[in-house]
Design a protein around this motif. Structure first.
Motif, PDB file in Angstrom:
ATOM      1  N   SER A 192       7.836   6.441 -10.966  1.00 49.92           N
ATOM      2  CA  SER A 192       6.522   6.020 -10.892  1.00 49.92           C
ATOM      3  C   SER A 192       6.322   4.730 -11.899  1.00 49.92           C
ATOM      4  N   VAL A 246       0.805  -1.351  -0.077  1.00 50.77           N
ATOM      5  CA  VAL A 246      -0.075   0.019   0.006  1.00 50.77           C
ATOM      6  C   VAL A 246       0.927   1.417   0.008  1.00 50.77           C
ATOM      7  N   ASP A 247       2.045   1.202   0.911  1.00 54.42           N
ATOM      8  CA  ASP A 247       2.729   2.261   0.935  1.00 54.42           C
ATOM      9  C   ASP A 247       3.477   2.629  -0.477  1.00 54.42           C
ATOM     10  N   VAL A 298       1.906   7.068  -6.519  1.00 54.66           N
ATOM     11  CA  VAL A 298       0.495   7.902  -6.857  1.00 54.66           C
ATOM     12  C   VAL A 298       1.077   9.534  -6.520  1.00 54.66           C
ATOM     13  N   THR A 299       1.489   9.819  -5.456  1.00 60.27           N
ATOM     14  CA  THR A 299       1.941  10.860  -5.065  1.00 60.27           C
ATOM     15  C   THR A 299       3.090  11.526  -5.923  1.00 60.27           C
ATOM     16  N   LEU A 337       0.670   4.267  -2.793  1.00 56.41           N
ATOM     17  CA  LEU A 337       0.683   5.654  -2.508  1.00 56.41           C
ATOM     18  C   LEU A 337       1.734   6.587  -2.779  1.00 56.41           C
TER      19      LEU A 337
END
Length: 653
Positions: free
Chosen positions: A643, A586-587, A593-594, A590
Motif C-alpha cells: 500500500s 479509483v480502483d 485502502v483495503t 480502493l
C-alpha cells in the motif's frame, strides 16, 4: 564446501530472490543494482541476529538444529521472511528518498552536458552584464526600485543580445504586467547591431543557396543596408535585373537564442514554484509563448508565409491598399529570405515637411484606414508597425516590410472589437464597459467592481471626446484594465500595442495627427462590413442548419428517454469516472485502502498472538500461537508495504 563459500552462495541466492520478489511486490521500477546491494547488506547484518533468535527459540544450539527438521525449516523460513520484510522496508525508504532513474541514452547525456555548460557560461555572462549596469543596487524601500533602475535595465538588455532585446520589446507591450516607467524605457529598445564581415555573410548566403552567388545575383552590395542581432540585410540585383534584398541570419544567432530560451523557460518555471505573482501571471505560459514566437521568427519560412497571408488580407481590403514586397520563395530558406526591394524613405527618417500638409494627411489616413480594416475585418495585421517598417515611396504609396510578427485576431473577438470602437466613438461608457467585460475576464478568478470600472472608462471616453488631439484611447484602456486586474486576451493586447506603435510612426509625418479620432470615425464603416448582408446570411444559414439538425434528432431522443423510463432502464452516467484511467485510479485507491485495513488488522492480531504465553509448544521456546502471530504479522507488514508503494507511485505521477 568451505563455510565462507556456502555463506556467499546463500547470501547471493537470498539477494536475488529478495530483489525479484521486492520488484514484483512493490510494482515499481526499482533498480536491480540498488536492490541487490541492499539485500546483501541487510542479509549480512541480520545473520548474527537470526542465529541469536534461533538459539533463544531452542531451535539451533551448538552449531546444529536440535528440533525436527520440518519444524526447524518452518521457523527458519519465518525468520528469513522477516529479514525479507526488512529488506523491502529499506528498499521502499531508499526509493522514496532517492527515486530510481532509468539509464539514459549516452548521446542525450552528452548533449545535456553541453547544454548545461552553455547555460552556465551564459549565466555568467548575464550576471556580469547585470553587475556592470548596477542592477540590484537600485533599491527603494517604498517601491522596491529607484528611478535609475529602468534605464539600467535598458542598458543591460541592449548588451545581453537578441533574446533579451526581443523579450524587452514583448514586455514593453505588457502594460498589464510592468509599471509605466519600465514600459517607457523598454519601448526604446532597438535591434541595431554591428554587422558581420562580408566574408562571413557571403559564406552564409552561399550555404543557403547551395551554389555560387553569381549564378543567382548579378550583383550584391557588400555593405549591409541594415544590421540587427539576428540578421542583416544586403541589397542585390537578380540576373533578370530585378532589385531585391537578402535577409541573411547570423550564423551563431540561433545557437545563442536556443541557450537563452532554455534559461528563460527554466527561470520562469522556478519563479512559478517560488512566487505567487509568477503563478498569477502564468510565467511559464508567457515564457513558452515567447519562446515559440521567437523560434518562429528565426524560421524565415514562417515570415514568408506571414507575408503572403497579409498580402491576401490587403488584396481583399476596401481601404487604400498598402504595398507588400514579393517573396522569392525558390531562393528563400529557413535562414535566408529574398524579397522585392521596397524603394522609398522609412517613416523613421521623415520630417514633418517631407510632404505638403494635405498630401501628408492623405497618406496617414490611408494607412490608418487599411490597418483598422486589417485588424477589425480581416483579422490579420502587421504587428510591428514601428517607424522603420513603413516605407514612403515617391508616388506617396506606403510599403510594409519585416513580417516576422503578424497578428491574428479571431472572429469572436473581432465581433466585439467593432462595437467597442463604435461605443468609444459615441462616448457610450455603459456599452464600452459591457464589451470590455465580455472581452476580458478577471485575473486569477477574482471579481471586478463594475461600477468603478465603468466610471474609469467613462472618464477616458469623456477626455477623448473633448480633447482637440485625442490621447491614445487604447493605451488608456490598457491602464484601466491593469488597475482593475482584468486578464486581457493576448491577441487583443497585441492589437492595442500595434495601434499605439502605429500612432508614433504616423506622427513622424504629421506631428499632431489624431489617429484615434480617424480610427473611431471609421468604426461604423467597419461595423457595416462585419454585418454585411452576405455575412449575416451565411451566419444565419449556418445557425439554421445546426438548429434544424438538432430539431430533426429531438423526437428520436425524446422517444428514447420515454422508452427507457417506461422500461425502467433510465440511467444517469457520471462523467467524472467515465474514462478507464479514472476508474483504474479509483480502483487502485480502493485496493490500497483495503490492503491497508487488512494489513493493520493482521499486524495487530499477530502482535497479540505473538506476545501470548499460552497454547501448545512447537519447541521449548516457541509456542504455536506465537508462531502464528509472527506469520500473520509478516503478512500484514507485506500488505502495508505494498500500500505504501502504491502511494509513492501516485505521488510520483
Amino acid at each position: 564446501m568451505p563455510t565462507w563459500l556456502a555463506f556467499a552462495l546463500l547470501a547471493l541466492t537470498f539477494a536475488a530472490v529478495a530483489t525479484w520478489v521486492s520488484r514484483r511486490l512493490l510494482d515499481t521500477p526499482v533498480g536491480w543494482v540498488r536492490s541487490l546491494l541492499i539485500s546483501l547488506v541487510v542479509f549480512s547484518l541480520s545473520i548474527p541476529l537470526v542465529l541469536w533468535m534461533l538459539e533463544q527459540s531452542h531451535v539451533w544450539t551448538g552449531g546444529k538444529f536440535v528440533v525436527a527438521l520440518p519444524i526447524a525449516a518452518v521457523i527458519v523460513a519465518l525468520v528469513f521472511g522477516w529479514v525479507f520484510a526488512i529488506v523491502v522496508v529499506v528498499i521502499v525508504v531508499s526509493e522514496f528518498l532517492v527515486p530510481t532513474r532509468p539509464l539514459r541514452n549516452p548521446i542525450l547525456v552528452i548533449r545535456d552536458a553541453i547544454r548545461r555548460r552553455d547555460r552556465a557560461r551564459r549565466y555568467a555572462q548575464i550576471l556580469v552584464i547585470a553587475s556592470r549596469h548596477g542592477i540590484g543596487l537600485y533599491q527603494n524601500r517604498s517601491r522596491g526600485y529607484s528611478d535609475e533602475l529602468p534605464d539600467a535595465l535598458l542598458g543591460a538588455i541592449n548588451e545581453a543580445g537578441v533574446t533579451f532585446v526581443k523579450l524587452g520589446q514583448v514586455l514593453s507591450s505588457r502594460e498589464d504586467v510592468l509599471p509605466p516607467q519600465f514600459i517607457r524605457a523598454l519601448s526604446t529598445l532597438q535591434m541595431d547591431s554591428t554587422p558581420i564581415p562580408w566574408t562571413e555573410a557571403e559564406s552564409a548566403i552561399r550555404h543557403e543557396l547551395k551554389r555560387p552567388l553569381d549564378e543567382v545575383f548579378a550583383s550584391v552590395d557588400q555593405t549591409p543596408m541594415a544590421a540587427a542581432s539576428v540578421a542583416q540585410v544586403h541589397t542585390a540585383t537578380l540576373l533578370n535585373g530585378k532589385r531585391v534584398v537578402i535577409k541573411i541570419q547570423r550564423p551563431r544567432a540561433r545557437a545563442q537564442v536556443t541557450t537563452d530560451l532554455d534559461i528563460l523557460e527554466r527561470l520562469a518555471a522556478d519563479a512559478e514554484r517560488r512566487t505567487e505573482w509568477a503563478r498569477d501571471y502564468g510565467a511559464r505560459a508567457l515564457a513558452a509563448e515567447f519562446a515559440r514566437a521567437l523560434r518562429e521568427e528565426l524560421d524565415y519560412r514562417v515570415e514568408a508565409a506571414n507575408t503572403e497571408m497579409l498580402r491576401g488580407a490587403i488584396d481583399r481590403s476596401k481601404s487604400p491598399p498598402l504595398n507588400i514586397p514579393t517573396v522569392y520563395g525558390d531562393l528563400s530558406t529557413s535562414r535566408m529570405l529574398v524579397l522585392e526591394r521596397a524603394d522609398g524613405i522609412p517613416f523613421s527618417r521623415l520630417t514633418p515637411d517631407a510632404l505638403p500638409p494635405e498630401a501628408a494627411h492623405a497618406v496617414v489616413d490611408g494607412v490608418v484606414d487599411s490597418v483598422f480594416e486589417q485588424i477589425a475585418v480581416r483579422g490579420v495585421f502587421h504587428a510591428d508597425l514601428h517607424a522603420g517598417n513603413l516605407i514612403l515611396a515617391e508616388d506617396q504609396t506606403v510599403t510594409l516590410i519585416d513580417f516576422g510578427a503578424v497578428g491574428v485576431l479571431e472572429r469572436s473577438v473581432r465581433r466585439l472589437l467593432a462595437p467597442l470602437l463604435v461605443a468609444i466613438a459615441n462616448d457610450d461608457d455603459v456599452s464600452a464597459t459591457d464589451i470590455v467585460l465580455l472581452l476580458c475576464a478577471p485575473a486569477s478568478g477574482g471579481s471586478v467592481e463594475q461600477t468603478a470600472l465603468q466610471h474609469d472608462i467613462g472618464a477616458i471616453l469623456t477626455r477623448i471626446a473633448n480633447a482637440q488631439v485625442g490621447e491614445n484611447v487604447f493605451s488608456a484602456l490598457i491602464d484601466v484594465m491593469r488597475q482593475h486586474r482584468l486578464a486581457v486576451p493576448p491577441s487583443l493586447l497585441l492589437v492595442f500595442r500595434t495601434l499605439i506603435s502605429l500612432e508614433g510612426s504616423l506622427r513622424r509625418l504629421v506631428p499632431d495627427y489624431d489617429m484615434v479620432g480617424r480610427g473611431l470615425s471609421r468604426a461604423p464603416h467597419i461595423a457595416l462590413q462585419l454585418a454585411s448582408p452576405r455575412v449575416l446570411a451565411l451566419g444565419l444559414q449556418a445557425q439554421s442548419a445546426i438548429a434544424a439538425e438538432q430539431l430533426r434528432r429531438l423526437p428520436r431522443r425524446i422517444e428514447a428517454i420515454t422508452q427507457s423510463l417506461q422500461d425502467g432502464t433510465f440511467q444517469v452516467r457520471v462523467r467524472a469516472l467515465e474514462s478507464a484511467d479514472d476508474r483504474r485510479w479509483v480502483d487502485s485507491i480502493l485496493g490500497d485502502v483495503t490492503a491497508t485495513i487488512v494489513g493493520v488488522a493482521l499486524v495487530a492480531t499477530g502482535f497479540f498472538l505473538a506476545v501470548s504465553d499460552v497454547g501448545p509448544a512447537m519447541t521449548d521456546g516457541v509456542r504455536v500461537f506465537s508462531f502464528l502471530g509472527s506469520v500473520l504479522g509478516l503478512g500484514g507488514m507485506l500488505l502495508l508495504l505494498r500500500s505504501l508503494s502504491g502511494a509513492f507511485r501516485r505521488r510520483a505521477q
